[in-house]
Write a protein that holds these residues in place. Structure first.
Motif, mmCIF file in Angstrom:
data_model
loop_
_atom_site.group_PDB
_atom_site.id
_atom_site.type_symbol
_atom_site.label_atom_id
_atom_site.label_comp_id
_atom_site.label_asym_id
_atom_site.label_seq_id
_atom_site.Cartn_x
_atom_site.Cartn_y
_atom_site.Cartn_z
ATOM 1 N N VAL A 8 35.396 38.160 31.475
ATOM 2 C CA VAL A 8 34.856 39.501 31.690
ATOM 3 C C VAL A 8 35.948 40.533 31.406
ATOM 4 C CG1 VAL A 8 33.762 41.061 33.348
ATOM 5 C CG2 VAL A 8 33.363 38.592 33.521
ATOM 6 N N LEU A 9 35.608 41.525 30.585
ATOM 7 C CA LEU A 9 36.468 42.673 30.351
ATOM 8 C C LEU A 9 35.929 43.807 31.209
ATOM 9 C CD1 LEU A 9 38.783 43.930 28.618
ATOM 10 C CD2 LEU A 9 36.978 44.736 27.077
ATOM 11 N N VAL A 10 36.782 44.343 32.082
ATOM 12 C CA VAL A 10 36.384 45.406 32.999
ATOM 13 C C VAL A 10 37.159 46.658 32.607
ATOM 14 C CG1 VAL A 10 36.209 46.111 35.410
ATOM 15 C CG2 VAL A 10 36.031 43.680 34.813
ATOM 16 N N TYR A 11 36.423 47.729 32.295
ATOM 17 C CA TYR A 11 37.043 48.953 31.797
ATOM 18 C C TYR A 11 36.542 50.157 32.594
ATOM 19 C CZ TYR A 11 32.661 50.211 29.516
ATOM 20 O OH TYR A 11 31.360 50.569 29.284
ATOM 21 N N ASP A 12 37.139 51.319 32.328
ATOM 22 C CA ASP A 12 36.746 52.560 32.990
ATOM 23 C C ASP A 12 35.617 53.215 32.199
ATOM 24 O OD1 ASP A 12 36.470 55.058 34.153
ATOM 25 O OD2 ASP A 12 38.625 55.483 34.203
ATOM 26 N N GLY A 13 34.418 53.160 32.732
ATOM 27 C CA GLY A 13 33.254 53.698 32.055
ATOM 28 C C GLY A 13 33.223 55.208 31.982
ATOM 29 N N ASP A 14 34.094 55.894 32.731
ATOM 30 C CA ASP A 14 34.167 57.350 32.672
ATOM 31 C C ASP A 14 35.156 57.842 31.624
ATOM 32 O OD1 ASP A 14 32.318 57.719 34.691
ATOM 33 O OD2 ASP A 14 33.835 57.797 36.267
ATOM 34 N N ILE A 35 31.235 42.400 29.171
ATOM 35 C CA ILE A 35 31.958 43.664 29.252
ATOM 36 C C ILE A 35 31.223 44.543 30.243
ATOM 37 C CG2 ILE A 35 32.767 45.682 27.982
ATOM 38 C CD1 ILE A 35 32.657 43.941 25.422
ATOM 39 N N VAL A 36 31.962 45.084 31.207
ATOM 40 C CA VAL A 36 31.328 45.907 32.241
ATOM 41 C C VAL A 36 32.275 47.028 32.665
ATOM 42 C CG1 VAL A 36 32.069 44.397 34.125
ATOM 43 C CG2 VAL A 36 30.070 45.835 34.434
ATOM 44 N N ALA A 37 31.710 48.212 32.857
ATOM 45 C CA ALA A 37 32.479 49.311 33.439
ATOM 46 C C ALA A 37 32.729 48.982 34.903
ATOM 47 C CB ALA A 37 31.699 50.619 33.312
ATOM 48 N N TRP A 38 33.922 49.249 35.390
ATOM 49 C CA TRP A 38 34.231 48.876 36.771
ATOM 50 C C TRP A 38 33.316 49.605 37.753
ATOM 51 C CZ3 TRP A 38 35.512 52.306 40.492
ATOM 52 C CH2 TRP A 38 36.141 53.500 40.140
ATOM 53 N N GLN A 39 32.820 50.766 37.358
ATOM 54 C CA GLN A 39 31.943 51.521 38.240
ATOM 55 C C GLN A 39 30.617 50.800 38.485
ATOM 56 O OE1 GLN A 39 33.602 52.676 35.564
ATOM 57 N NE2 GLN A 39 34.561 54.632 36.034
ATOM 58 N N HIS A 40 30.285 49.831 37.636
ATOM 59 C CA HIS A 40 29.026 49.089 37.758
ATOM 60 C C HIS A 40 29.258 47.598 37.997
ATOM 61 C CE1 HIS A 40 27.006 52.701 36.463
ATOM 62 N NE2 HIS A 40 27.825 52.764 35.429
ATOM 63 N N ALA A 41 30.495 47.219 38.243
ATOM 64 C CA ALA A 41 30.838 45.805 38.410
ATOM 65 C C ALA A 41 30.838 45.406 39.881
ATOM 66 C CB ALA A 41 32.214 45.534 37.807
ATOM 67 N N ASP A 42 30.601 44.137 40.126
ATOM 68 C CA ASP A 42 30.759 43.561 41.459
ATOM 69 C C ASP A 42 32.233 43.162 41.583
ATOM 70 O OD1 ASP A 42 30.712 42.198 43.842
ATOM 71 O OD2 ASP A 42 29.263 40.675 43.183
ATOM 72 N N GLU A 54 41.116 51.372 38.357
ATOM 73 C CA GLU A 54 41.476 52.744 38.013
ATOM 74 C C GLU A 54 42.790 52.780 37.255
ATOM 75 O OE1 GLU A 54 41.526 55.322 41.393
ATOM 76 O OE2 GLU A 54 39.455 54.881 41.903
ATOM 77 N N GLU A 55 43.661 51.846 37.551
ATOM 78 C CA GLU A 55 45.002 51.805 36.956
ATOM 79 C C GLU A 55 44.989 51.306 35.510
ATOM 80 O OE1 GLU A 55 49.170 52.142 36.917
ATOM 81 O OE2 GLU A 55 47.822 52.760 38.516
ATOM 82 N N ALA A 56 44.164 50.296 35.219
ATOM 83 C CA ALA A 56 44.220 49.670 33.889
ATOM 84 C C ALA A 56 42.977 48.825 33.628
ATOM 85 C CB ALA A 56 45.462 48.768 33.796
ATOM 86 N N VAL A 57 42.762 48.529 32.364
ATOM 87 C CA VAL A 57 41.701 47.605 31.981
ATOM 88 C C VAL A 57 42.035 46.234 32.582
ATOM 89 C CG1 VAL A 57 42.795 46.922 29.783
ATOM 90 C CG2 VAL A 57 40.333 46.789 30.009
ATOM 91 N N GLN A 58 41.001 45.477 32.929
ATOM 92 C CA GLN A 58 41.194 44.168 33.553
ATOM 93 C C GLN A 58 40.488 43.093 32.726
ATOM 94 O OE1 GLN A 58 43.083 43.915 36.481
ATOM 95 N NE2 GLN A 58 43.399 46.114 36.213
ATOM 96 N N HIS A 70 48.074 45.860 28.989
ATOM 97 C CA HIS A 70 48.303 45.278 27.659
ATOM 98 C C HIS A 70 48.163 43.753 27.668
ATOM 99 C CE1 HIS A 70 52.142 45.034 29.674
ATOM 100 N NE2 HIS A 70 52.543 44.157 28.768
ATOM 101 N N ILE A 71 48.448 43.111 28.784
ATOM 102 C CA ILE A 71 48.286 41.658 28.871
ATOM 103 C C ILE A 71 46.797 41.307 28.798
ATOM 104 C CG2 ILE A 71 48.674 39.611 30.296
ATOM 105 C CD1 ILE A 71 51.247 40.775 29.048
ATOM 106 N N ALA A 72 45.952 42.118 29.435
ATOM 107 C CA ALA A 72 44.502 41.912 29.360
ATOM 108 C C ALA A 72 44.012 42.050 27.919
ATOM 109 C CB ALA A 72 43.776 42.910 30.260
#
Length: 144
Positions: A8-14, A35-42, A54-58, A70-72
Motif C-alpha cells: 500500500v502506498l499512502v500519500y497526502d490527498g490534500d 494507493i490510498v490518501a491517508w485521509q481515507h485510510a485505516d 503528514e510528514e511523508a509518503v508511506q 525517499h525510502i518508500a
C-alpha cells in the motif's frame, strides 16, 4: 505476517504535488499495489499514525514492513518491475540515498511553492479545509 496480499502506498490527498505523483504511479508503475490518501485510510490497520503520514509518503509492504519518504519511493520503484527496480535501488544506496533524503525533505518543505502545489500544502493537516480531526500531538482548537 499482516494478511495483506498487496503493498500500500499512502500519500497526502490534500497535496497537489502528491496527487500528481500518484497519477504518474497509476499510469506508469506497478498495478499490483493499493494507493490510498491517508485521509481515507485505516491508519491503525496499516500501523501508521496521522503524524507519520503528514510528514511523508508511506509504503506498507505486503509483509507489513513500513518505509517512508525517499525510502518508500525506492520500495515502490523496486516493486514496479525490471524497468524501475534499478532506480529504486539507487534511491536506497549511498551516496544517492543521502541526496534523495535531502531532495525529499526540501520538496516536502516547499511543496506549496512548487508547480502543482496548493495553499493547503502549507497548512498543517488539522487546519486544512474539511479537516475532521486534529493531529494527535496538536491541542484541540478553542471552542468559539
Amino acid at each position: 505476517m499482516s494478511g495483506r496480499t498487496r503493498p500500500v502506498l499512502v500519500y497526502d490527498g490534500d497535496c497537489g504535488i502528491c496527487t500528481k505523483c500518484v497519477s504518474f504511479v497509476e499510469r506508469h508503475l506497478s498495478k499490483d499495489i493499493d494507493i490510498v490518501a491517508w485521509q481515507h485510510a485505516d491508519l491503525p490497520s496499516l500501523r501508521l499514525s496521522q503524524a507519520e503520514c503528514e510528514e511523508a509518503v508511506q509504503w506498507v509492504s505486503s509483509s507489513g514492513a513500513v518505509s517512508s519518504a525517499h525510502i518508500a519511493i525506492g520500495e515502490l520503484l523496486k516493486d514496479s518491475g525490471a524497468l524501475w527496480w534499478p532506480f529504486g535501488l539507487l534511491l536506497q544506496t549511498p551516496p544517492f540515498r543521502w541526496v534523495a533524503s535531502v531532495a525529499y525533505k526540501w520538496i516536502a518543505k516547499n511543496r506549496d511553492r512548487l508547480p502543482g502545489g496548493t495553499p493547503a500544502c502549507a497548512m498543517p493537516a488539522h487546519l486544512r479545509p474539511g479537516a475532521t480531526r486534529p493531529a494527535a500531538d496538536q491541542p484541540e482548537p478553542p471552542a468559539a
